[in-house]
Design a protein around this motif. Structure first.
Motif, PDB file in Angstrom:
ATOM      1  N   CYS A 193      -1.316  23.082  -1.236  1.00 33.15           N
ATOM      2  CA  CYS A 193      -2.064  22.501  -2.354  1.00 33.15           C
ATOM      3  C   CYS A 193      -3.545  22.868  -2.290  1.00 33.15           C
ATOM      4  O   CYS A 193      -4.242  22.818  -3.315  1.00 33.15           O
ATOM      5  CB  CYS A 193      -1.929  20.980  -2.362  1.00 33.15           C
ATOM      6  SG  CYS A 193      -0.297  20.374  -2.846  1.00 33.15           S
ATOM      7  N   ARG A 194      -4.020  23.198  -1.095  1.00 30.70           N
ATOM      8  CA  ARG A 194      -5.426  23.601  -0.931  1.00 30.70           C
ATOM      9  C   ARG A 194      -5.604  25.116  -1.036  1.00 30.70           C
ATOM     10  O   ARG A 194      -6.726  25.605  -1.062  1.00 30.70           O
ATOM     11  CB  ARG A 194      -5.964  23.101   0.407  1.00 30.70           C
ATOM     12  CG  ARG A 194      -6.083  21.588   0.476  1.00 30.70           C
ATOM     13  CD  ARG A 194      -6.739  21.130   1.774  1.00 30.70           C
ATOM     14  NE  ARG A 194      -7.013  19.708   1.733  1.00 30.70           N
ATOM     15  CZ  ARG A 194      -6.157  18.753   2.130  1.00 30.70           C
ATOM     16  NH1 ARG A 194      -4.969  19.114   2.619  1.00 30.70           N
ATOM     17  NH2 ARG A 194      -6.464  17.487   2.054  1.00 30.70           N
ATOM     18  N   GLN A 195      -4.493  25.837  -1.088  1.00 34.96           N
ATOM     19  CA  GLN A 195      -4.555  27.288  -1.236  1.00 34.96           C
ATOM     20  C   GLN A 195      -4.887  27.621  -2.685  1.00 34.96           C
ATOM     21  O   GLN A 195      -4.462  26.922  -3.611  1.00 34.96           O
ATOM     22  CB  GLN A 195      -3.210  27.906  -0.846  1.00 34.96           C
ATOM     23  CG  GLN A 195      -3.180  29.417  -0.828  1.00 34.96           C
ATOM     24  CD  GLN A 195      -1.828  29.945  -0.353  1.00 34.96           C
ATOM     25  OE1 GLN A 195      -1.056  29.214   0.291  1.00 34.96           O
ATOM     26  NE2 GLN A 195      -1.522  31.184  -0.684  1.00 34.96           N
ATOM     27  N   ARG A 196      -5.620  28.691  -2.887  1.00 34.47           N
ATOM     28  CA  ARG A 196      -6.026  29.056  -4.244  1.00 34.47           C
ATOM     29  C   ARG A 196      -5.157  30.165  -4.811  1.00 34.47           C
ATOM     30  O   ARG A 196      -4.752  31.079  -4.089  1.00 34.47           O
ATOM     31  CB  ARG A 196      -7.494  29.497  -4.254  1.00 34.47           C
ATOM     32  CG  ARG A 196      -8.480  28.333  -4.106  1.00 34.47           C
ATOM     33  CD  ARG A 196      -9.896  28.840  -3.994  1.00 34.47           C
ATOM     34  NE  ARG A 196     -10.865  27.838  -4.441  1.00 34.47           N
ATOM     35  CZ  ARG A 196     -12.154  28.071  -4.551  1.00 34.47           C
ATOM     36  NH1 ARG A 196     -12.652  29.270  -4.277  1.00 34.47           N
ATOM     37  NH2 ARG A 196     -12.984  27.115  -4.956  1.00 34.47           N
ATOM     38  N   PHE A 197      -4.886  30.049  -6.111  1.00 36.63           N
ATOM     39  CA  PHE A 197      -4.084  31.028  -6.829  1.00 36.63           C
ATOM     40  C   PHE A 197      -4.777  31.361  -8.150  1.00 36.63           C
ATOM     41  O   PHE A 197      -5.606  30.592  -8.641  1.00 36.63           O
ATOM     42  CB  PHE A 197      -2.687  30.455  -7.136  1.00 36.63           C
ATOM     43  CG  PHE A 197      -1.898  30.069  -5.919  1.00 36.63           C
ATOM     44  CD1 PHE A 197      -1.087  30.998  -5.281  1.00 36.63           C
ATOM     45  CD2 PHE A 197      -1.967  28.776  -5.414  1.00 36.63           C
ATOM     46  CE1 PHE A 197      -0.361  30.640  -4.151  1.00 36.63           C
ATOM     47  CE2 PHE A 197      -1.242  28.411  -4.288  1.00 36.63           C
ATOM     48  CZ  PHE A 197      -0.436  29.345  -3.656  1.00 36.63           C
ATOM     49  N   PRO A 226     -19.607  26.922 -13.908  1.00 34.98           N
ATOM     50  CA  PRO A 226     -20.209  26.012 -12.917  1.00 34.98           C
ATOM     51  C   PRO A 226     -20.536  24.641 -13.515  1.00 34.98           C
ATOM     52  O   PRO A 226     -20.391  23.615 -12.842  1.00 34.98           O
ATOM     53  CB  PRO A 226     -21.477  26.748 -12.472  1.00 34.98           C
ATOM     54  CG  PRO A 226     -21.208  28.178 -12.767  1.00 34.98           C
ATOM     55  CD  PRO A 226     -20.376  28.176 -14.016  1.00 34.98           C
ATOM     56  N   ARG A 227     -20.978  24.603 -14.766  1.00 37.21           N
ATOM     57  CA  ARG A 227     -21.275  23.320 -15.401  1.00 37.21           C
ATOM     58  C   ARG A 227     -20.025  22.447 -15.501  1.00 37.21           C
ATOM     59  O   ARG A 227     -20.085  21.226 -15.343  1.00 37.21           O
ATOM     60  CB  ARG A 227     -21.849  23.531 -16.803  1.00 37.21           C
ATOM     61  CG  ARG A 227     -23.267  24.085 -16.836  1.00 37.21           C
ATOM     62  CD  ARG A 227     -23.763  24.129 -18.269  1.00 37.21           C
ATOM     63  NE  ARG A 227     -25.095  24.714 -18.359  1.00 37.21           N
ATOM     64  CZ  ARG A 227     -25.767  24.868 -19.489  1.00 37.21           C
ATOM     65  NH1 ARG A 227     -25.207  24.484 -20.636  1.00 37.21           N
ATOM     66  NH2 ARG A 227     -26.973  25.417 -19.495  1.00 37.21           N
ATOM     67  N   LEU A 228     -18.904  23.086 -15.784  1.00 39.73           N
ATOM     68  CA  LEU A 228     -17.655  22.341 -15.895  1.00 39.73           C
ATOM     69  C   LEU A 228     -17.077  21.969 -14.535  1.00 39.73           C
ATOM     70  O   LEU A 228     -16.125  21.184 -14.461  1.00 39.73           O
ATOM     71  CB  LEU A 228     -16.617  23.159 -16.676  1.00 39.73           C
ATOM     72  CG  LEU A 228     -16.917  23.457 -18.138  1.00 39.73           C
ATOM     73  CD1 LEU A 228     -15.780  24.264 -18.747  1.00 39.73           C
ATOM     74  CD2 LEU A 228     -17.140  22.181 -18.932  1.00 39.73           C
ATOM     75  N   GLY A 229     -17.614  22.543 -13.477  1.00 41.05           N
ATOM     76  CA  GLY A 229     -17.040  22.299 -12.160  1.00 41.05           C
ATOM     77  C   GLY A 229     -15.669  22.935 -12.022  1.00 41.05           C
ATOM     78  O   GLY A 229     -14.781  22.384 -11.374  1.00 41.05           O
ATOM     79  N   GLN A 288      -4.836  23.491  -6.285  1.00 41.69           N
ATOM     80  CA  GLN A 288      -4.277  22.340  -6.992  1.00 41.69           C
ATOM     81  C   GLN A 288      -5.224  21.141  -6.930  1.00 41.69           C
ATOM     82  O   GLN A 288      -5.351  20.400  -7.904  1.00 41.69           O
ATOM     83  CB  GLN A 288      -2.900  21.996  -6.413  1.00 41.69           C
ATOM     84  CG  GLN A 288      -1.838  23.021  -6.811  1.00 41.69           C
ATOM     85  CD  GLN A 288      -0.598  22.969  -5.961  1.00 41.69           C
ATOM     86  OE1 GLN A 288      -0.426  23.774  -5.059  1.00 41.69           O
ATOM     87  NE2 GLN A 288       0.287  22.027  -6.243  1.00 41.69           N
ATOM     88  N   PHE A 289      -5.894  20.955  -5.813  1.00 46.94           N
ATOM     89  CA  PHE A 289      -6.878  19.878  -5.734  1.00 46.94           C
ATOM     90  C   PHE A 289      -7.988  20.096  -6.759  1.00 46.94           C
ATOM     91  O   PHE A 289      -8.438  19.148  -7.414  1.00 46.94           O
ATOM     92  CB  PHE A 289      -7.472  19.803  -4.318  1.00 46.94           C
ATOM     93  CG  PHE A 289      -6.630  19.030  -3.344  1.00 46.94           C
ATOM     94  CD1 PHE A 289      -6.739  17.649  -3.239  1.00 46.94           C
ATOM     95  CD2 PHE A 289      -5.723  19.681  -2.524  1.00 46.94           C
ATOM     96  CE1 PHE A 289      -5.967  16.928  -2.335  1.00 46.94           C
ATOM     97  CE2 PHE A 289      -4.935  18.976  -1.618  1.00 46.94           C
ATOM     98  CZ  PHE A 289      -5.055  17.593  -1.522  1.00 46.94           C
ATOM     99  N   GLU A 290      -8.428  21.340  -6.914  1.00 46.70           N
ATOM    100  CA  GLU A 290      -9.500  21.638  -7.871  1.00 46.70           C
ATOM    101  C   GLU A 290      -9.026  21.467  -9.312  1.00 46.70           C
ATOM    102  O   GLU A 290      -9.779  21.000 -10.172  1.00 46.70           O
ATOM    103  CB  GLU A 290     -10.028  23.050  -7.614  1.00 46.70           C
ATOM    104  CG  GLU A 290     -10.792  23.150  -6.291  1.00 46.70           C
ATOM    105  CD  GLU A 290     -10.982  24.580  -5.814  1.00 46.70           C
ATOM    106  OE1 GLU A 290     -11.873  24.800  -4.966  1.00 46.70           O
ATOM    107  OE2 GLU A 290     -10.230  25.488  -6.249  1.00 46.70           O
ATOM    108  N   GLN A 291      -7.779  21.838  -9.576  1.00 43.55           N
ATOM    109  CA  GLN A 291      -7.230  21.633 -10.918  1.00 43.55           C
ATOM    110  C   GLN A 291      -7.191  20.142 -11.265  1.00 43.55           C
ATOM    111  O   GLN A 291      -7.586  19.730 -12.365  1.00 43.55           O
ATOM    112  CB  GLN A 291      -5.810  22.213 -10.998  1.00 43.55           C
ATOM    113  CG  GLN A 291      -5.721  23.732 -10.910  1.00 43.55           C
ATOM    114  CD  GLN A 291      -5.662  24.396 -12.278  1.00 43.55           C
ATOM    115  OE1 GLN A 291      -6.237  23.911 -13.243  1.00 43.55           O
ATOM    116  NE2 GLN A 291      -5.001  25.538 -12.343  1.00 43.55           N
ATOM    117  N   VAL A 292      -6.716  19.330 -10.332  1.00 45.49           N
ATOM    118  CA  VAL A 292      -6.617  17.887 -10.582  1.00 45.49           C
ATOM    119  C   VAL A 292      -7.994  17.278 -10.789  1.00 45.49           C
ATOM    120  O   VAL A 292      -8.195  16.442 -11.683  1.00 45.49           O
ATOM    121  CB  VAL A 292      -5.858  17.198  -9.430  1.00 45.49           C
ATOM    122  CG1 VAL A 292      -6.054  15.680  -9.469  1.00 45.49           C
ATOM    123  CG2 VAL A 292      -4.374  17.538  -9.499  1.00 45.49           C
TER     124      VAL A 292
END
Length: 279
Positions: free
Chosen positions: A68-72, A146-149, A173-177
């Motif tokens: 879940c912390r891996q980026r895709f 960057p503004r949207l995070g 997935q953490f960043e998406q959530v």
């Protein structure tokens, strides 16, 4: 007190308070509770990871948390921030704007026609969003992401209309959530009317007991990479309780059935949400 000592005194006074704030923020990070959803994935011929943020409980539920912390590559889940940026910058006047078919016949029949951008988001029409990307331009993506995070996107003039589909862009997935939580709460630095317009387009299903919002994504296989699929979104109940989720899957080894893989994203997600009592 000597003038040159006053800045130091200010630092000494505020440093403990700053430490408490930062330390407290760290201590208050939501817990991650691991669950085993192997059966749900295997039943639909995929493997991967699932992340849910249970807002009432203030904690994450994760299957395969390391992944879940891996980026895709975000694939078509990027249509969410892409639409917001288009609306906010004026590159997209509104979601009723017509995207004109370029006459190129593609393997997805629903793409081979003129359509509104509202429909383009729902059917994940890549050519329409490539047209939008060229209107937005590199500079405005670099300014607004960057503004949207919304992290991990790598945009160059050469990759302007493909950076979310191929190349070095990545998101977890953490960043998406985290991004979806702020969109749902309408706290992104974008006009509220634009956030509401996009949220409306993400509604997948509404029943007396819940509303399910989401956006899928499919990173097509290549010589170097397998298929990779997403479904990100949230579910909310009439009493205001919400849970946010991000699913990422790959097909199991063996012959690939594209239709089964496409259906697996929603099937696995709904099976897990049912098990957790959200559907």
């Amino acid at each position: 007190m000597a003038p040159y000592l006053r800045p130091m005194r200010w630092i000494l006074v505020w440093l403990p308070a700053l430490w408490l704030v930062l330390g407290g923020a760290g201590l208050q990070r939501p817990a991650v509770v691991e669950r085993d959803f192997t059966a749900q994935f295997a039943r639909h011929g995929v493997r991967g990871s699932f992340l849910l943020f249970d807002a009432p409980a203030g904690q994450y539920v994760a299957y395969n948390p390391r992944r879940c912390r891996q980026r895709f590559l975000p694939a078509s889940t990027f249509k969410i921030p892409n639409t917001l940026i288009g609306l906010q910058t004026g590159a997209l006047p509104d979601t009723a704007e017509i995207c004109r078919w370029d006459g190129v016949t593609r393997s997805f029949p629903q793409w081979n026609q003129d359509m509104t951008y509202a429909r383009a988001l729902r059917v994940s029409c890549v050519p329409c969003y490539q047209q939008l990307a060229r209107r937005v331009g590199v500079a405005r993506y670099r300014q607004w992401l960057p503004r949207l995070g919304y992290p991990g996107m790598v945009i160059t003039p050469a990759t302007l209309d493909t950076f979310w589909l191929d190349g070095r862009s990545r998101i977890s997935q953490f960043e998406q959530v985290d991004f979806l939580r702020r969109l749902q709460a309408e706290t992104l630095p974008v006009e509220v009317r634009h956030q509401r317009a996009v949220k409306q387009l993400l509604l997948l299903k509404k029943t007396p007991g819940y509303a399910l919002y989401g956006k899928s994504g499919w990173r097509f296989r290549s010589a170097r990479n397998p298929d990779n699929g997403w479904l990100v979104g949230w579910v909310e109940h009439p009493d205001g309780r919400r849970a946010f989720f991000a699913l990422n899957v790959e097909p199991l080894p063996g012959p690939l059935n594209d239709d089964r893989f496409l259906a697996s994203r929603r099937a696995v997600t709904e099976a897990i949400l049912q098990e957790l009592g959200w559907l």
